[in-house]
Design a protein around this motif. Structure first.
Motif, PDB file in Angstrom:
ATOM      1  N   ASP A   1      58.476  78.088  49.008  1.00 44.22           N
ATOM      2  CA  ASP A   1      58.297  79.398  48.400  1.00 44.22           C
ATOM      3  C   ASP A   1      58.590  79.382  46.904  1.00 44.22           C
ATOM      4  OD1 ASP A   1      57.669  82.101  48.417  1.00 44.22           O
ATOM      5  OD2 ASP A   1      59.688  82.713  48.917  1.00 44.22           O
ATOM      6  N   PHE A   2      57.927  78.490  46.187  1.00 47.82           N
ATOM      7  CA  PHE A   2      58.077  78.344  44.740  1.00 47.82           C
ATOM      8  C   PHE A   2      59.526  78.088  44.328  1.00 47.82           C
ATOM      9  CE2 PHE A   2      53.900  80.079  44.881  1.00 47.82           C
ATOM     10  CZ  PHE A   2      53.273  79.663  43.730  1.00 47.82           C
ATOM     11  N   GLY A   3      60.248  77.361  45.144  1.00 48.86           N
ATOM     12  CA  GLY A   3      61.636  77.025  44.831  1.00 48.86           C
ATOM     13  C   GLY A   3      62.637  78.092  45.211  1.00 48.86           C
ATOM     14  N   ILE A   4      62.156  79.237  45.721  1.00 55.45           N
ATOM     15  CA  ILE A   4      63.053  80.331  46.102  1.00 55.45           C
ATOM     16  C   ILE A   4      63.788  79.993  47.388  1.00 55.45           C
ATOM     17  CG2 ILE A   4      63.150  82.748  46.836  1.00 55.45           C
ATOM     18  CD1 ILE A   4      60.667  83.219  45.059  1.00 55.45           C
ATOM     19  N   TYR A   5      63.060  79.404  48.332  1.00 64.00           N
ATOM     20  CA  TYR A   5      63.617  79.120  49.656  1.00 64.00           C
ATOM     21  C   TYR A   5      64.353  77.790  49.607  1.00 64.00           C
ATOM     22  CZ  TYR A   5      63.774  78.374  54.701  1.00 64.00           C
ATOM     23  OH  TYR A   5      64.186  78.149  55.988  1.00 64.00           O
ATOM     24  N   THR A   6      65.651  77.798  49.858  1.00 68.96           N
ATOM     25  CA  THR A   6      66.431  76.573  49.765  1.00 68.96           C
ATOM     26  C   THR A   6      66.998  76.132  51.111  1.00 68.96           C
ATOM     27  OG1 THR A   6      68.389  77.862  49.188  1.00 68.96           O
ATOM     28  CG2 THR A   6      67.080  76.980  47.357  1.00 68.96           C
ATOM     29  N   GLY A   7      66.620  76.807  52.179  1.00 66.92           N
ATOM     30  CA  GLY A   7      67.114  76.425  53.507  1.00 66.92           C
ATOM     31  C   GLY A   7      66.453  75.147  53.991  1.00 66.92           C
ATOM     32  N   SER A   8      66.846  74.715  55.169  1.00 66.84           N
ATOM     33  CA  SER A   8      66.235  73.508  55.717  1.00 66.84           C
ATOM     34  C   SER A   8      64.875  73.858  56.333  1.00 66.84           C
ATOM     35  CB  SER A   8      67.143  72.905  56.789  1.00 66.84           C
ATOM     36  OG  SER A   8      67.311  73.827  57.844  1.00 66.84           O
ATOM     37  N   GLY A   9      64.008  72.908  56.361  1.00 66.54           N
ATOM     38  CA  GLY A   9      62.683  73.149  56.918  1.00 66.54           C
ATOM     39  C   GLY A   9      61.759  73.778  55.904  1.00 66.54           C
ATOM     40  N   TYR A  10      60.645  74.288  56.404  1.00 70.26           N
ATOM     41  CA  TYR A  10      59.623  74.839  55.524  1.00 70.26           C
ATOM     42  C   TYR A  10      59.667  76.362  55.513  1.00 70.26           C
ATOM     43  CZ  TYR A  10      57.682  70.159  55.525  1.00 70.26           C
ATOM     44  OH  TYR A  10      57.500  68.819  55.366  1.00 70.26           O
ATOM     45  N   PHE A  11      59.014  76.936  54.532  1.00 75.71           N
ATOM     46  CA  PHE A  11      58.947  78.384  54.389  1.00 75.71           C
ATOM     47  C   PHE A  11      57.935  78.959  55.379  1.00 75.71           C
ATOM     48  CE2 PHE A  11      57.331  82.159  52.044  1.00 75.71           C
ATOM     49  CZ  PHE A  11      58.505  82.884  52.086  1.00 75.71           C
ATOM     50  N   ILE A  12      58.080  80.220  55.720  1.00 79.07           N
ATOM     51  CA  ILE A  12      57.266  80.887  56.745  1.00 79.07           C
ATOM     52  C   ILE A  12      55.762  80.786  56.466  1.00 79.07           C
ATOM     53  CG2 ILE A  12      57.445  83.190  55.708  1.00 79.07           C
ATOM     54  CD1 ILE A  12      57.739  82.900  59.386  1.00 79.07           C
ATOM     55  N   HIS A  13      55.350  80.840  55.204  1.00 76.05           N
ATOM     56  CA  HIS A  13      53.924  80.740  54.895  1.00 76.05           C
ATOM     57  C   HIS A  13      53.370  79.369  55.277  1.00 76.05           C
ATOM     58  CE1 HIS A  13      54.056  84.198  51.735  1.00 76.05           C
ATOM     59  NE2 HIS A  13      54.165  84.616  52.978  1.00 76.05           N
TER      60      HIS A  13
ATOM     61  N   ASN B   1      52.641  89.697  39.694  1.00 78.89           N
ATOM     62  CA  ASN B   1      51.440  90.456  40.045  1.00 78.89           C
ATOM     63  C   ASN B   1      50.456  89.594  40.830  1.00 78.89           C
ATOM     64  OD1 ASN B   1      49.637  89.071  38.107  1.00 78.89           O
ATOM     65  ND2 ASN B   1      50.891  90.101  36.554  1.00 78.89           N
ATOM     66  N   ALA B   2      49.474  90.260  41.403  1.00 76.64           N
ATOM     67  CA  ALA B   2      48.491  89.582  42.241  1.00 76.64           C
ATOM     68  C   ALA B   2      47.651  88.592  41.438  1.00 76.64           C
ATOM     69  CB  ALA B   2      47.593  90.618  42.925  1.00 76.64           C
ATOM     70  N   ASN B   3      47.380  88.897  40.181  1.00 80.59           N
ATOM     71  CA  ASN B   3      46.592  88.006  39.344  1.00 80.59           C
ATOM     72  C   ASN B   3      47.269  86.639  39.190  1.00 80.59           C
ATOM     73  OD1 ASN B   3      44.327  87.385  37.634  1.00 80.59           O
ATOM     74  ND2 ASN B   3      45.717  87.604  35.890  1.00 80.59           N
ATOM     75  N   GLN B   4      48.589  86.639  39.041  1.00 74.37           N
ATOM     76  CA  GLN B   4      49.307  85.367  38.926  1.00 74.37           C
ATOM     77  C   GLN B   4      49.143  84.527  40.190  1.00 74.37           C
ATOM     78  OE1 GLN B   4      53.281  86.782  38.097  1.00 74.37           O
ATOM     79  NE2 GLN B   4      53.074  86.320  35.920  1.00 74.37           N
ATOM     80  N   PHE B   5      49.275  85.186  41.357  1.00 74.48           N
ATOM     81  CA  PHE B   5      49.160  84.447  42.615  1.00 74.48           C
ATOM     82  C   PHE B   5      47.721  83.977  42.830  1.00 74.48           C
ATOM     83  CE2 PHE B   5      50.182  84.374  47.418  1.00 74.48           C
ATOM     84  CZ  PHE B   5      50.663  83.079  47.325  1.00 74.48           C
ATOM     85  N   ALA B   6      46.759  84.804  42.445  1.00 71.02           N
ATOM     86  CA  ALA B   6      45.353  84.397  42.552  1.00 71.02           C
ATOM     87  C   ALA B   6      45.074  83.186  41.665  1.00 71.02           C
ATOM     88  CB  ALA B   6      44.438  85.558  42.184  1.00 71.02           C
ATOM     89  N   THR B   7      45.674  83.177  40.490  1.00 66.39           N
ATOM     90  CA  THR B   7      45.505  82.050  39.578  1.00 66.39           C
ATOM     91  C   THR B   7      46.100  80.784  40.177  1.00 66.39           C
ATOM     92  OG1 THR B   7      45.541  83.523  37.663  1.00 66.39           O
ATOM     93  CG2 THR B   7      46.009  81.199  37.249  1.00 66.39           C
ATOM     94  N   TYR B   8      47.266  80.921  40.806  1.00 67.01           N
ATOM     95  CA  TYR B   8      47.872  79.763  41.472  1.00 67.01           C
ATOM     96  C   TYR B   8      46.993  79.286  42.630  1.00 67.01           C
ATOM     97  CZ  TYR B   8      50.543  77.387  45.041  1.00 67.01           C
ATOM     98  OH  TYR B   8      50.923  76.516  46.024  1.00 67.01           O
ATOM     99  N   LEU B   9      46.595  80.214  43.512  1.00 66.45           N
ATOM    100  CA  LEU B   9      45.838  79.833  44.702  1.00 66.45           C
ATOM    101  C   LEU B   9      44.455  79.275  44.369  1.00 66.45           C
ATOM    102  CD1 LEU B   9      46.613  82.757  47.187  1.00 66.45           C
ATOM    103  CD2 LEU B   9      47.383  80.387  47.371  1.00 66.45           C
TER     104      LEU B   9
ATOM    105  N   ASN C   1      54.437  89.168  45.650  1.00 69.72           N
ATOM    106  CA  ASN C   1      55.861  89.445  45.439  1.00 69.72           C
ATOM    107  C   ASN C   1      56.752  88.634  46.370  1.00 69.72           C
ATOM    108  OD1 ASN C   1      55.066  90.860  47.688  1.00 69.72           O
ATOM    109  ND2 ASN C   1      56.192  92.720  47.198  1.00 69.72           N
ATOM    110  N   GLU C   2      56.213  88.177  47.500  1.00 70.03           N
ATOM    111  CA  GLU C   2      56.994  87.359  48.417  1.00 70.03           C
ATOM    112  C   GLU C   2      57.276  85.970  47.870  1.00 70.03           C
ATOM    113  OE1 GLU C   2      55.816  87.105  52.456  1.00 70.03           O
ATOM    114  OE2 GLU C   2      55.477  89.262  52.635  1.00 70.03           O
TER     115      GLU C   2
END
Length: 156
Positions: free
Chosen positions: A40-52, A107-115, A101-102
């Motif tokens: 999750d872009f470095g946000i998730y630091t737990g073990s395993g993978y992020f839900i997405h 904003n959505a434009n940033q995520f669209a640019t990443y994806l 935001n998750e």
């Protein structure tokens, strides 16, 4: 694969299965190479993978199941399911942008640019840009292809 497997009505339906197989492969490459998706872009630091990551894994598994079904039983029912699945995944993939935001983006434009950008998003962890583009493009091709087969079959 011999030529007779790809000719006639059944062969045309099997081609849709081949497209789902390609989607499965692209999905697996994304799952195992995209560090942003894994944490999750470095946000998730737990073990395993992020839900997405798991959500994309489920869609990949459904792609390979669909591919196998279309190879083994190239019937109209599975062609219809494949058509519905393709249009669902097009919406699902573009709809993912609304979850910006998750993943900590503004904003959505940033995520669209990443994806869907063809160059690496600034500050993102390692990943291969363009893979989501390939994934959704194959779903679009699969949808249009399956729709054409269904329309031709109906008019015949």
């Amino acid at each position: 694969m011999n030529k007779s497997m790809l000719t006639g009505k059944e062969g045309k339906i099997r081609i849709l299965g081949f497209l789902f197989l390609i989607d499965f492969i692209v999905t697996m490459v994304i799952l195992f190479t995209d560090k942003n998706l894994q944490n999750d872009f470095g946000i998730y630091t737990g073990s395993g993978y992020f839900i997405h990551w798991y959500g994309l894994l489920v869609t990949g598994i459904l792609d390979i199941i669909g591919a196998i079904l279309l190879f083994i039983k190239p019937e109209k029912l599975f062609l219809i399911f494949g058509t519905i699945w393709s249009v669902f995944m097009i919406g699902f993939t573009f709809g993912d942008i609304l979850l910006y935001n998750e993943v900590g983006l503004s904003n959505a434009n940033q995520f669209a640019t990443y994806l869907f950008g063809l160059s690496k998003y600034p500050g993102a962890e390692p990943y291969y840009p363009g893979l989501y583009d390939i994934l959704v493009a194959i779903y679009i091709v699969a949808f249009v292809y399956a729709l054409i087969i269904l329309i031709k079959e109906r008019s015949a």
